[in-house]
Design a protein around this motif. Structure first.
Motif, PDB file in Angstrom:
ATOM      1  N   ASP A  17      61.549  79.546 -13.132  1.00 49.47           N
ATOM      2  CA  ASP A  17      60.285  79.866 -12.470  1.00 49.47           C
ATOM      3  C   ASP A  17      59.676  81.123 -13.087  1.00 49.47           C
ATOM      4  O   ASP A  17      59.599  82.177 -12.461  1.00 49.47           O
ATOM      5  N   ASP A  18      59.231  81.019 -14.348  1.00 46.95           N
ATOM      6  CA  ASP A  18      58.566  82.157 -14.965  1.00 46.95           C
ATOM      7  C   ASP A  18      57.153  81.766 -15.379  1.00 46.95           C
ATOM      8  O   ASP A  18      56.818  80.583 -15.499  1.00 46.95           O
ATOM      9  N   GLU A  19      56.314  82.760 -15.604  1.00 48.88           N
ATOM     10  CA  GLU A  19      54.892  82.529 -15.833  1.00 48.88           C
ATOM     11  C   GLU A  19      54.632  81.665 -17.064  1.00 48.88           C
ATOM     12  O   GLU A  19      53.745  80.798 -17.049  1.00 48.88           O
ATOM     13  N   GLU A  20      55.383  81.916 -18.140  1.00 47.06           N
ATOM     14  CA  GLU A  20      55.164  81.176 -19.388  1.00 47.06           C
ATOM     15  C   GLU A  20      55.355  79.675 -19.177  1.00 47.06           C
ATOM     16  O   GLU A  20      54.513  78.859 -19.574  1.00 47.06           O
ATOM     17  N   LYS A  21      56.462  79.301 -18.542  1.00 53.35           N
ATOM     18  CA  LYS A  21      56.765  77.884 -18.376  1.00 53.35           C
ATOM     19  C   LYS A  21      55.842  77.230 -17.351  1.00 53.35           C
ATOM     20  O   LYS A  21      55.454  76.072 -17.507  1.00 53.35           O
ATOM     21  N   LEU A  22      55.474  77.954 -16.313  1.00 56.09           N
ATOM     22  CA  LEU A  22      54.525  77.418 -15.345  1.00 56.09           C
ATOM     23  C   LEU A  22      53.164  77.190 -15.993  1.00 56.09           C
ATOM     24  O   LEU A  22      52.483  76.193 -15.702  1.00 56.09           O
ATOM     25  N   PHE A  23      52.779  78.093 -16.885  1.00 56.30           N
ATOM     26  CA  PHE A  23      51.502  77.928 -17.583  1.00 56.30           C
ATOM     27  C   PHE A  23      51.535  76.708 -18.495  1.00 56.30           C
ATOM     28  O   PHE A  23      50.586  75.906 -18.510  1.00 56.30           O
ATOM     29  N   LEU A  55      53.387  74.082 -18.215  1.00 57.26           N
ATOM     30  CA  LEU A  55      53.405  72.891 -17.378  1.00 57.26           C
ATOM     31  C   LEU A  55      52.003  72.578 -16.860  1.00 57.26           C
ATOM     32  O   LEU A  55      51.595  71.405 -16.792  1.00 57.26           O
ATOM     33  N   SER A  56      51.246  73.606 -16.521  1.00 53.81           N
ATOM     34  CA  SER A  56      49.872  73.383 -16.055  1.00 53.81           C
ATOM     35  C   SER A  56      49.004  72.802 -17.159  1.00 53.81           C
ATOM     36  O   SER A  56      48.135  71.960 -16.900  1.00 53.81           O
ATOM     37  N   GLN A  57      49.235  73.233 -18.409  1.00 54.49           N
ATOM     38  CA  GLN A  57      48.483  72.692 -19.536  1.00 54.49           C
ATOM     39  C   GLN A  57      48.858  71.237 -19.798  1.00 54.49           C
ATOM     40  O   GLN A  57      48.009  70.405 -20.125  1.00 54.49           O
ATOM     41  N   ILE A  58      50.135  70.920 -19.660  1.00 51.67           N
ATOM     42  CA  ILE A  58      50.585  69.541 -19.851  1.00 51.67           C
ATOM     43  C   ILE A  58      49.940  68.626 -18.808  1.00 51.67           C
ATOM     44  O   ILE A  58      49.522  67.503 -19.117  1.00 51.67           O
ATOM     45  N   LYS A  59      49.810  69.104 -17.591  1.00 48.87           N
ATOM     46  CA  LYS A  59      49.204  68.302 -16.530  1.00 48.87           C
ATOM     47  C   LYS A  59      47.727  68.053 -16.787  1.00 48.87           C
ATOM     48  O   LYS A  59      47.150  67.093 -16.256  1.00 48.87           O
ATOM     49  N   GLN A  60      47.100  68.906 -17.616  1.00 48.30           N
ATOM     50  CA  GLN A  60      45.682  68.748 -17.939  1.00 48.30           C
ATOM     51  C   GLN A  60      45.451  67.839 -19.144  1.00 48.30           C
ATOM     52  O   GLN A  60      44.313  67.535 -19.486  1.00 48.30           O
ATOM     53  N   ALA A  61      46.522  67.405 -19.803  1.00 44.68           N
ATOM     54  CA  ALA A  61      46.394  66.557 -20.989  1.00 44.68           C
ATOM     55  C   ALA A  61      45.823  65.193 -20.616  1.00 44.68           C
ATOM     56  O   ALA A  61      45.883  64.760 -19.459  1.00 44.68           O
ATOM     57  N   ALA A  62      45.284  64.500 -21.616  1.00 48.27           N
ATOM     58  CA  ALA A  62      44.727  63.158 -21.391  1.00 48.27           C
ATOM     59  C   ALA A  62      45.795  62.203 -20.870  1.00 48.27           C
ATOM     60  O   ALA A  62      45.518  61.358 -20.020  1.00 48.27           O
ATOM     61  N   PHE A  93      48.915  81.784 -32.117  1.00 43.93           N
ATOM     62  CA  PHE A  93      48.173  81.777 -30.861  1.00 43.93           C
ATOM     63  C   PHE A  93      46.764  82.346 -31.022  1.00 43.93           C
ATOM     64  O   PHE A  93      45.894  82.114 -30.179  1.00 43.93           O
ATOM     65  N   LYS A  94      46.545  83.097 -32.109  1.00 48.16           N
ATOM     66  CA  LYS A  94      45.201  83.602 -32.394  1.00 48.16           C
ATOM     67  C   LYS A  94      44.364  82.570 -33.142  1.00 48.16           C
ATOM     68  O   LYS A  94      43.127  82.615 -33.082  1.00 48.16           O
ATOM     69  N   THR A  95      45.013  81.677 -33.861  1.00 47.32           N
ATOM     70  CA  THR A  95      44.299  80.757 -34.746  1.00 47.32           C
ATOM     71  C   THR A  95      44.252  79.321 -34.226  1.00 47.32           C
ATOM     72  O   THR A  95      43.471  78.519 -34.739  1.00 47.32           O
ATOM     73  N   MET A  96      45.068  78.986 -33.237  1.00 48.97           N
ATOM     74  CA  MET A  96      45.076  77.604 -32.747  1.00 48.97           C
ATOM     75  C   MET A  96      43.753  77.271 -32.066  1.00 48.97           C
ATOM     76  O   MET A  96      43.046  78.150 -31.551  1.00 48.97           O
ATOM     77  N   LYS A  97      43.442  75.991 -32.035  1.00 48.72           N
ATOM     78  CA  LYS A  97      42.190  75.532 -31.421  1.00 48.72           C
ATOM     79  C   LYS A  97      42.225  75.752 -29.917  1.00 48.72           C
ATOM     80  O   LYS A  97      41.291  76.302 -29.324  1.00 48.72           O
ATOM     81  N   ASP A  98      43.290  75.296 -29.282  1.00 47.95           N
ATOM     82  CA  ASP A  98      43.456  75.457 -27.838  1.00 47.95           C
ATOM     83  C   ASP A  98      44.901  75.118 -27.481  1.00 47.95           C
ATOM     84  O   ASP A  98      45.710  74.775 -28.347  1.00 47.95           O
ATOM     85  N   TRP A  99      45.240  75.198 -26.185  1.00 45.77           N
ATOM     86  CA  TRP A  99      46.612  74.957 -25.753  1.00 45.77           C
ATOM     87  C   TRP A  99      46.997  73.492 -25.845  1.00 45.77           C
ATOM     88  O   TRP A  99      48.177  73.160 -25.961  1.00 45.77           O
ATOM     89  N   GLN A 100      46.021  72.612 -25.818  1.00 42.69           N
ATOM     90  CA  GLN A 100      46.332  71.194 -25.997  1.00 42.69           C
ATOM     91  C   GLN A 100      46.864  70.941 -27.413  1.00 42.69           C
ATOM     92  O   GLN A 100      47.744  70.103 -27.608  1.00 42.69           O
ATOM     93  N   GLU A 101      46.333  71.666 -28.370  1.00 45.11           N
ATOM     94  CA  GLU A 101      46.869  71.566 -29.727  1.00 45.11           C
ATOM     95  C   GLU A 101      48.332  71.994 -29.752  1.00 45.11           C
ATOM     96  O   GLU A 101      49.177  71.335 -30.358  1.00 45.11           O
TER      97      GLU A 101
END
Length: 220
Positions: free
Chosen positions: A149-155, A157-164, A66-74
């Motif tokens: 309904d926890d923060e990790e999974k909601l986050f 899911l929000s990243q998945i919704k932002q995918a292309a 998580f420190k070295t990845m490009k972003d959450w889409q990766e």
């Protein structure tokens, strides 16, 4: 430096471990047993803050992802094979920390651990009555992942919704979860030689019966 297994096993003699698949009830059982039998509780991700202060990308590349990845889409678009290798790598790297932390914590009091220590390591460091494996069907691990309904999974899911392509990305992430919860890996758990409890559905409340079965197994 290498510390021999018999020495580590001696210093972990007060620890009892629960491992297995997601949605099998591991965290719940650890909490209930700790409360009922006055055990030290090392719950899910115990010592995470300390771990994050210690790890380095050179020594623990998977834990440092998580420190070295490009972003959450990766992260959410990795292949199932890449995801599985990362999960397995995390478990191996974290085992060193877990063992050191448990030696520090357990002392002279019994300690229950919601652990991810790999099977091959547990077999070297713990006796049969110190380990229990809890399993659930792949359908629970994959289909119910985003129902908590926890923060990790909601986050995530929000990243998945932002995918292309959100639908494609969601399916890919489910494929990653399915890879980690494959029949092959399930069978490894089931045939580990350790005491095993299988949760066949999420509807029936078997918590009290499971606590009693685990307590008998652990000799509590």
């Amino acid at each position: 430096m290498k510390i021999r297994n018999n020495i580590l096993k001696y210093y972990l003699k007060n620890c009892i471990f629960i491992n297995g698949t997601a949605y099998a009830g591991k965290s719940t059982m650890c909490k209930m047993l700790a409360k009922k039998y006055d055990l030290i509780l090392c719950g899910e991700n115990y010592g995470l803050d300390r771990l994050l202060q210690i790890i380095t990308p050179e020594e623990q590349p998977n834990l440092s992802y998580f420190k070295t990845m490009k972003d959450w889409q990766e992260f959410i678009n990795r292949t199932p094979d890449e995801y599985l290798a990362w999960i397995m790598g995390n478990s191996r790297e974290a085992a060193d920390f877990e063992i050191a932390e448990l030696i520090r914590l357990s002392g002279d009091k019994r300690t229950i651990v919601d652990t991810n220590i790999p099977l091959e390591i547990l077999k070297q460091l713990a006796d049969y009555n110190q380990v229990a494996i809890m399993l659930s069907p792949q359908s629970l691990s994959v289909d119910m992942f985003f129902e908590r309904d926890d923060e990790e999974k909601l986050f995530l899911l929000s990243q998945i919704k932002q995918a292309a392509d959100p639908e494609k990305t969601l399916q890919n992430f489910r494929d990653c979860l399915a890879k980690f919860n494959s029949q092959e890996i399930y069978d490894e758990w089931l045939n580990s030689g350790f005491f095993t409890i299988v949760r066949n559905d999420a509807e029936t409340d078997t918590r009290l019966e499971t606590v009693d079965a685990l307590a008998r197994h652990f000799g509590l």
